[in-house]
Design an enzyme around this catalytic site. Structure first.
Site, PDB file in Angstrom:
ATOM      1  N   ASN A 252       0.867  -1.184   0.000  1.00 40.11           N
ATOM      2  CA  ASN A 252       0.000   0.000   0.000  1.00 40.11           C
ATOM      3  C   ASN A 252       0.900   1.229   0.000  1.00 40.11           C
ATOM      4  OD1 ASN A 252      -1.831   2.028   0.376  1.00 40.11           O
ATOM      5  ND2 ASN A 252      -2.462   1.400   2.443  1.00 40.11           N
ATOM      6  N   TRP A 253       1.045   1.828  -1.159  1.00 38.99           N
ATOM      7  CA  TRP A 253       1.970   2.966  -1.293  1.00 38.99           C
ATOM      8  C   TRP A 253       1.385   4.261  -0.705  1.00 38.99           C
ATOM      9  CZ3 TRP A 253       4.160   2.539  -7.014  1.00 38.99           C
ATOM     10  CH2 TRP A 253       4.948   1.387  -7.085  1.00 38.99           C
TER      11      TRP A 253
ATOM     12  N   GLU B  17      -6.902   5.048   7.804  1.00 42.15           N
ATOM     13  CA  GLU B  17      -6.644   6.453   7.429  1.00 42.15           C
ATOM     14  C   GLU B  17      -7.861   7.057   6.745  1.00 42.15           C
ATOM     15  OE1 GLU B  17      -2.917   5.719   5.411  1.00 42.15           O
ATOM     16  OE2 GLU B  17      -2.026   5.236   7.354  1.00 42.15           O
TER      17      GLU B  17
ATOM     18  N   GLU C  86      -5.409  -4.444  10.720  1.00 39.59           N
ATOM     19  CA  GLU C  86      -4.375  -3.430  10.888  1.00 39.59           C
ATOM     20  C   GLU C  86      -4.642  -2.649  12.172  1.00 39.59           C
ATOM     21  OE1 GLU C  86      -2.478  -2.390   6.800  1.00 39.59           O
ATOM     22  OE2 GLU C  86      -4.112  -1.020   7.181  1.00 39.59           O
TER      23      GLU C  86
ATOM     24  N   GLY D  55       2.538   2.745  10.737  1.00 37.60           N
ATOM     25  CA  GLY D  55       3.493   3.832  10.539  1.00 37.60           C
ATOM     26  C   GLY D  55       4.207   4.248  11.813  1.00 37.60           C
TER      27      GLY D  55
ATOM     28  N   SER E   4       3.416  -1.767  10.365  1.00 34.78           N
ATOM     29  CA  SER E   4       4.873  -1.841  10.547  1.00 34.78           C
ATOM     30  C   SER E   4       5.460  -3.215  10.212  1.00 34.78           C
ATOM     31  CB  SER E   4       5.259  -1.408  11.971  1.00 34.78           C
ATOM     32  OG  SER E   4       4.876  -0.063  12.195  1.00 34.78           O
TER      33      SER E   4
ATOM     34  N   GLY F  99       2.821  -0.967   4.323  1.00 41.21           N
ATOM     35  CA  GLY F  99       2.892   0.458   3.990  1.00 41.21           C
ATOM     36  C   GLY F  99       4.328   0.865   3.710  1.00 41.21           C
ATOM     37  N   GLY F 100       4.947   1.517   4.689  1.00 43.88           N
ATOM     38  CA  GLY F 100       6.281   2.101   4.527  1.00 43.88           C
ATOM     39  C   GLY F 100       7.304   1.179   3.872  1.00 43.88           C
TER      40      GLY F 100
HETATM   41  P1  13P Z   1       2.961   0.689   7.700  1.00 45.46           P
HETATM   42  O1  13P Z   1       3.479  -0.622   7.140  1.00 45.46           O
HETATM   43  O2  13P Z   1       3.709   1.875   7.188  1.00 45.46           O
HETATM   44  O3  13P Z   1       2.841   0.651   9.183  1.00 45.46           O
HETATM   45  O4  13P Z   1       1.467   0.856   7.133  1.00 45.46           O
HETATM   46  C1  13P Z   1       0.569  -0.182   7.260  1.00 45.46           C
HETATM   47  C2  13P Z   1      -0.635   0.135   6.462  1.00 45.46           C
HETATM   48  O5  13P Z   1      -1.370   1.049   6.785  1.00 45.46           O
HETATM   49  C3  13P Z   1      -0.869  -0.653   5.243  1.00 45.46           C
HETATM   50  O6  13P Z   1      -2.145  -0.441   4.736  1.00 45.46           O
END
Ligand code: 13P
Length: 255
Positions: free
Chosen positions: A13-14, A101, A171, A177, A215, A236-237
């Site tokens: 997920n960018w 989000e 999640e 994040g 994470s 994500g990251g």
């Molecule tokens: P992170 O991997 O940056 O914590 O983000 C997770 C996320 O929200 C994937 O949808």
């Protein structure tokens, strides 16, 4: 019901990253790695909306996932919206729905999410439905109740057959994040709760992929992948760095 294991998925997920040239380079590194390999894991990318048509128009070895869809469907005078139907016609067959989000920052309350689910399923998209509790909810001992409630909201708008087109991503909001990952045991515990809810409500339960997100990184991917009910990751990251993302894919492919 026929007994088969859920498919393994690793989805990047960018979010609202990166700029276009970097996105193309990142995409190329990932596709080069997976092309020609028979990985026991489905890899997918959810790029920003602005790049969806660009990536989906190419003949790619991996599915492209939208990060969100509109509450309206079809076409019409809805300036700025992206409908499920339009995406389907642009060769995008998957969408996230209910990412925290979107719930927290962009007003995606239950009725909006249910409308989006109906639009997605009605247009033939597969959904990756995100659930998860806040830190306050976890500390108050309500994590499972919150996640079950979110699953009930999903179930309320699905028919039995629709479950075939659903992936669930757990999640925990406090792990997104932040660098804080749920302990594998805690993640497994919640995934087992989700599986058990699904077993009580659909005959597709044992085929529905349950992804963990929050994470996920190369350092914790192997341990998370080892958990019985964790069928993949929503990253994500770490998905913005090709070598990190590839390590995570390998961890799940070898599960
Ligand atoms: P992170 O991997 O940056 O914590 O983000 C997770 C996320 O929200 C994937 O949808």
């Amino acid at each position: 019901m026929e007994k088969t294991s859920p498919k393994k998925w690793v989805i990047g997920n960018w979010k609202l990253n990166p700029y276009f040239q970097d996105a193309q380079a990142l995409f190329q590194s990932i596709t080069q790695h997976i092309e020609g390999q028979s990985l026991d894991c489905q890899v997918a990318i959810a790029p920003p909306t602005a790049y969806l048509a660009f990536f989906s128009a190419q003949n790619l070895p991996l599915p492209i996932v939208a990060q969100d869809i509109s509450i309206v469907n079809g076409t019409g005078a809805y300036t700025g919206e992206i409908s499920a139907d339009l995406l389907k016609h642009a060769n995008v067959n998957y969408t996230l729905i209910g990412h925290s989000e979107r719930r927290e920052l962009f007003g995606d309350h239950v009725e909006r999410l249910q409308q989006k689910i109906k639009n997605a399923i009605g247009s033939g998209l597969h959904i990756i439905y995100c659930v998860g509790e806040s830190l306050e909810q976890r500390e108050a001992g309500h994590a499972k109740d919150i996640v079950i409630q979110q699953l009930q909201e999903l179930k309320a708008v699905l028919s039995e057959d629709d479950w075939q087109n659903v992936i669930i991503a757990y999640e925990p909001i406090w792990a997104i994040g932040t660098g804080k990952t749920a302990l594998p045991q805690d993640a497994q515990d919640m995934h087992a709760t989700i599986r058990s809810y699904l077993q009580d409500h659909t005959t597709w339960a044992n085929r529905i992929s349950l992804l963990y997100g929050g994470s996920v990184k190369p350092e914790n991917a192997v341990e998370l992948a080892a958990c019985t009910d964790i069928d993949g990751a929503l990253v994500g990251g770490a998905s913005l760095d090709a070598s990190s993302f590839i390590s995570i894919i390998q961890a799940f492919a070898q599960k």
